[in-house]
Write a protein that holds these residues in place. Sequence first.
Motif, PDB file in Angstrom:
ATOM      1  N   PRO A 121       0.804  -1.227   0.000  1.00  0.00           N
ATOM      2  CA  PRO A 121       0.000   0.000   0.000  1.00  0.00           C
ATOM      3  C   PRO A 121       0.837   1.277   0.000  1.00  0.00           C
ATOM      4  CG  PRO A 121      -0.155  -1.107   2.124  1.00  0.00           C
ATOM      5  CD  PRO A 121       0.575  -2.038   1.190  1.00  0.00           C
ATOM      6  N   SER A 122       1.971   1.286   0.683  1.00  0.00           N
ATOM      7  CA  SER A 122       2.824   2.486   0.686  1.00  0.00           C
ATOM      8  C   SER A 122       3.372   2.764  -0.706  1.00  0.00           C
ATOM      9  CB  SER A 122       3.982   2.325   1.668  1.00  0.00           C
ATOM     10  OG  SER A 122       3.484   2.229   2.982  1.00  0.00           O
ATOM     11  N   THR A 123       3.769   1.711  -1.395  1.00  0.00           N
ATOM     12  CA  THR A 123       4.290   1.864  -2.753  1.00  0.00           C
ATOM     13  C   THR A 123       3.191   2.337  -3.696  1.00  0.00           C
ATOM     14  OG1 THR A 123       5.900   0.123  -2.336  1.00  0.00           O
ATOM     15  CG2 THR A 123       5.454   0.657  -4.642  1.00  0.00           C
ATOM     16  N   MET A 124       1.982   1.820  -3.525  1.00  0.00           N
ATOM     17  CA  MET A 124       0.869   2.217  -4.401  1.00  0.00           C
ATOM     18  C   MET A 124       0.526   3.691  -4.217  1.00  0.00           C
ATOM     19  SD  MET A 124       0.321  -0.327  -6.284  1.00  0.00           S
ATOM     20  CE  MET A 124      -1.252  -0.059  -7.059  1.00  0.00           C
ATOM     21  N   GLN A 125       0.846   4.220  -3.049  1.00  0.00           N
ATOM     22  CA  GLN A 125       0.594   5.650  -2.845  1.00  0.00           C
ATOM     23  C   GLN A 125       1.469   6.501  -3.751  1.00  0.00           C
ATOM     24  OE1 GLN A 125       0.753   6.553   1.351  1.00  0.00           O
ATOM     25  NE2 GLN A 125      -1.476   6.546   1.334  1.00  0.00           N
ATOM     26  N   LEU A 126       2.588   5.963  -4.204  1.00  0.00           N
ATOM     27  CA  LEU A 126       3.441   6.705  -5.131  1.00  0.00           C
ATOM     28  C   LEU A 126       2.704   6.961  -6.452  1.00  0.00           C
ATOM     29  CD1 LEU A 126       6.874   4.936  -4.528  1.00  0.00           C
ATOM     30  CD2 LEU A 126       6.064   7.122  -3.599  1.00  0.00           C
ATOM     31  N   LEU A 127       1.709   6.143  -6.751  1.00  0.00           N
ATOM     32  CA  LEU A 127       0.864   6.374  -7.925  1.00  0.00           C
ATOM     33  C   LEU A 127      -0.251   7.362  -7.600  1.00  0.00           C
ATOM     34  CD1 LEU A 127      -0.272   5.603 -10.786  1.00  0.00           C
ATOM     35  CD2 LEU A 127      -1.546   3.807  -9.603  1.00  0.00           C
ATOM     36  N   PHE A 128      -0.916   7.153  -6.473  1.00  0.00           N
ATOM     37  CA  PHE A 128      -2.105   7.937  -6.160  1.00  0.00           C
ATOM     38  C   PHE A 128      -1.818   9.345  -5.653  1.00  0.00           C
ATOM     39  CE2 PHE A 128      -3.901   3.628  -5.940  1.00  0.00           C
ATOM     40  CZ  PHE A 128      -4.921   3.801  -6.863  1.00  0.00           C
ATOM     41  N   MET A 177      -1.248  11.661  -8.541  1.00  0.00           N
ATOM     42  CA  MET A 177      -2.462  11.735  -9.348  1.00  0.00           C
ATOM     43  C   MET A 177      -3.541  12.571  -8.652  1.00  0.00           C
ATOM     44  SD  MET A 177      -4.496   8.620 -11.232  1.00  0.00           S
ATOM     45  CE  MET A 177      -5.253   7.827  -9.836  1.00  0.00           C
ATOM     46  N   PHE A 178      -3.705  12.385  -7.363  1.00  0.00           N
ATOM     47  CA  PHE A 178      -4.780  13.055  -6.642  1.00  0.00           C
ATOM     48  C   PHE A 178      -4.362  14.372  -5.996  1.00  0.00           C
ATOM     49  CE2 PHE A 178      -6.755   8.646  -5.874  1.00  0.00           C
ATOM     50  CZ  PHE A 178      -7.374   8.685  -7.110  1.00  0.00           C
ATOM     51  N   TYR A 179      -3.108  14.445  -5.520  1.00  0.00           N
ATOM     52  CA  TYR A 179      -2.681  15.611  -4.749  1.00  0.00           C
ATOM     53  C   TYR A 179      -1.526  16.378  -5.384  1.00  0.00           C
ATOM     54  CZ  TYR A 179      -5.531  13.429  -1.152  1.00  0.00           C
ATOM     55  OH  TYR A 179      -6.567  12.870  -0.473  1.00  0.00           O
ATOM     56  N   GLY A 180      -0.917  15.810  -6.436  1.00  0.00           N
ATOM     57  CA  GLY A 180       0.200  16.485  -7.078  1.00  0.00           C
ATOM     58  C   GLY A 180       1.464  16.496  -6.244  1.00  0.00           C
ATOM     59  N   PRO A 190       2.924  12.129   1.422  1.00  0.00           N
ATOM     60  CA  PRO A 190       1.622  12.499   1.975  1.00  0.00           C
ATOM     61  C   PRO A 190       1.621  13.927   2.515  1.00  0.00           C
ATOM     62  CG  PRO A 190       2.317  10.356   2.798  1.00  0.00           C
ATOM     63  CD  PRO A 190       3.481  10.940   2.057  1.00  0.00           C
ATOM     64  N   PRO A 191       0.562  14.669   2.261  1.00  0.00           N
ATOM     65  CA  PRO A 191       0.465  16.023   2.826  1.00  0.00           C
ATOM     66  C   PRO A 191       0.518  15.952   4.351  1.00  0.00           C
ATOM     67  CG  PRO A 191      -1.274  15.633   1.206  1.00  0.00           C
ATOM     68  CD  PRO A 191      -0.587  14.321   1.456  1.00  0.00           C
ATOM     69  N   GLY A 234     -14.437  15.092  -6.379  1.00  0.00           N
ATOM     70  CA  GLY A 234     -13.340  15.943  -6.822  1.00  0.00           C
ATOM     71  C   GLY A 234     -12.089  15.209  -7.278  1.00  0.00           C
ATOM     72  N   TYR A 235     -12.206  13.925  -7.603  1.00  0.00           N
ATOM     73  CA  TYR A 235     -11.051  13.151  -8.061  1.00  0.00           C
ATOM     74  C   TYR A 235     -11.192  12.829  -9.551  1.00  0.00           C
ATOM     75  CZ  TYR A 235      -9.887  12.733  -3.160  1.00  0.00           C
ATOM     76  OH  TYR A 235      -9.565  13.017  -1.866  1.00  0.00           O
ATOM     77  N   GLU A 236     -11.224  13.889 -10.355  1.00  0.00           N
ATOM     78  CA  GLU A 236     -11.402  13.732 -11.794  1.00  0.00           C
ATOM     79  C   GLU A 236     -10.277  12.912 -12.424  1.00  0.00           C
ATOM     80  OE1 GLU A 236     -11.407  16.729 -10.254  1.00  0.00           O
ATOM     81  OE2 GLU A 236     -13.487  17.405 -10.441  1.00  0.00           O
ATOM     82  N   ALA A 237      -9.091  12.962 -11.856  1.00  0.00           N
ATOM     83  CA  ALA A 237      -7.977  12.171 -12.388  1.00  0.00           C
ATOM     84  C   ALA A 237      -8.295  10.686 -12.338  1.00  0.00           C
ATOM     85  CB  ALA A 237      -6.690  12.466 -11.611  1.00  0.00           C
ATOM     86  N   ASN A 238      -9.091  10.254 -11.365  1.00  0.00           N
ATOM     87  CA  ASN A 238      -9.463   8.853 -11.279  1.00  0.00           C
ATOM     88  C   ASN A 238     -10.383   8.459 -12.432  1.00  0.00           C
ATOM     89  OD1 ASN A 238      -9.137   6.372  -9.766  1.00  0.00           O
ATOM     90  ND2 ASN A 238     -11.311   6.560  -9.306  1.00  0.00           N
ATOM     91  N   VAL A 239     -11.192   9.398 -12.904  1.00  0.00           N
ATOM     92  CA  VAL A 239     -12.050   9.125 -14.059  1.00  0.00           C
ATOM     93  C   VAL A 239     -11.183   8.836 -15.284  1.00  0.00           C
ATOM     94  CG1 VAL A 239     -13.824  10.083 -15.593  1.00  0.00           C
ATOM     95  CG2 VAL A 239     -13.940  10.523 -13.126  1.00  0.00           C
ATOM     96  N   ALA A 240     -10.151   9.634 -15.480  1.00  0.00           N
ATOM     97  CA  ALA A 240      -9.230   9.406 -16.601  1.00  0.00           C
ATOM     98  C   ALA A 240      -8.496   8.077 -16.434  1.00  0.00           C
ATOM     99  CB  ALA A 240      -8.236  10.558 -16.710  1.00  0.00           C
TER     100      ALA A 240
END
Length: 159
Positions: free
Chosen positions: A31-38, A41-44, A48-49, A116-122
Motif C-alpha cells: 500500500p505504501s508503494t501504491m501511494q506513489l501512484l495515487f 495523481m490526486f494531490y500532485g 503524503p500532505p 473531486g477526483y477527476e484524475a481517477n475518471v481518466a
Amino acid sequence: MTDQVPALWRHVLNATIGVTALFAAGLVLLPSTMQLLFLPMFYGVMVPPPELGPEAMRYAHFAFAMTGCIMLAWLMALAMVVNGPFRRGEPWAFVLVAGTIALWYVIDNICSWFMGYEANVAFNTAAVFPAALALARTWRCFFPRRAAAPAAAALRESA
C-alpha cells in the motif's frame, strides 16, 4: 470446448484482468508503494500532505488493502467466466462480464467526479478501454443478428 469467441479478444480480456489483478495485489501487499501512484495523481505530491497524519495514512493503507481484496475476488470470478462460458459464447456470460465492468465504471466514476477526483475518471477510462473494446468486438458472438421474419421480408419486397 468449442470456442465461439475469437481468441484475440479473450486474450485482451485476460490481459486486462491480469494487469488489474497485479494492481489489486499491489494495493493489498504494497500500500505504501501504491501511494506513489495515487499521491501525484490526486494531490500532485510525492509524499503524503502533512495534514494526513500517521493514523490517516494507516487507514488509507487499510482501505487500499480492502479494495484490493475485493478487486481480486471479482477478477478471479471474471477470469473463470471469461475462460469458460464466455469463451463458449453463452449470452449470460457476456451480460455478466459487461454488466459488472459497466457497473463498476459508472459508479466509480460518478463517485470520483463528485468527490473531486477527476484524475481517477481518466485513470479508470484508460484501464477499462481494452476490455470495452474486446466486449464491443465480441457482441455478435453472443447476440447474432436475426434474420428478418418471412412476413416482414415479403412485405418489404412487395413495396
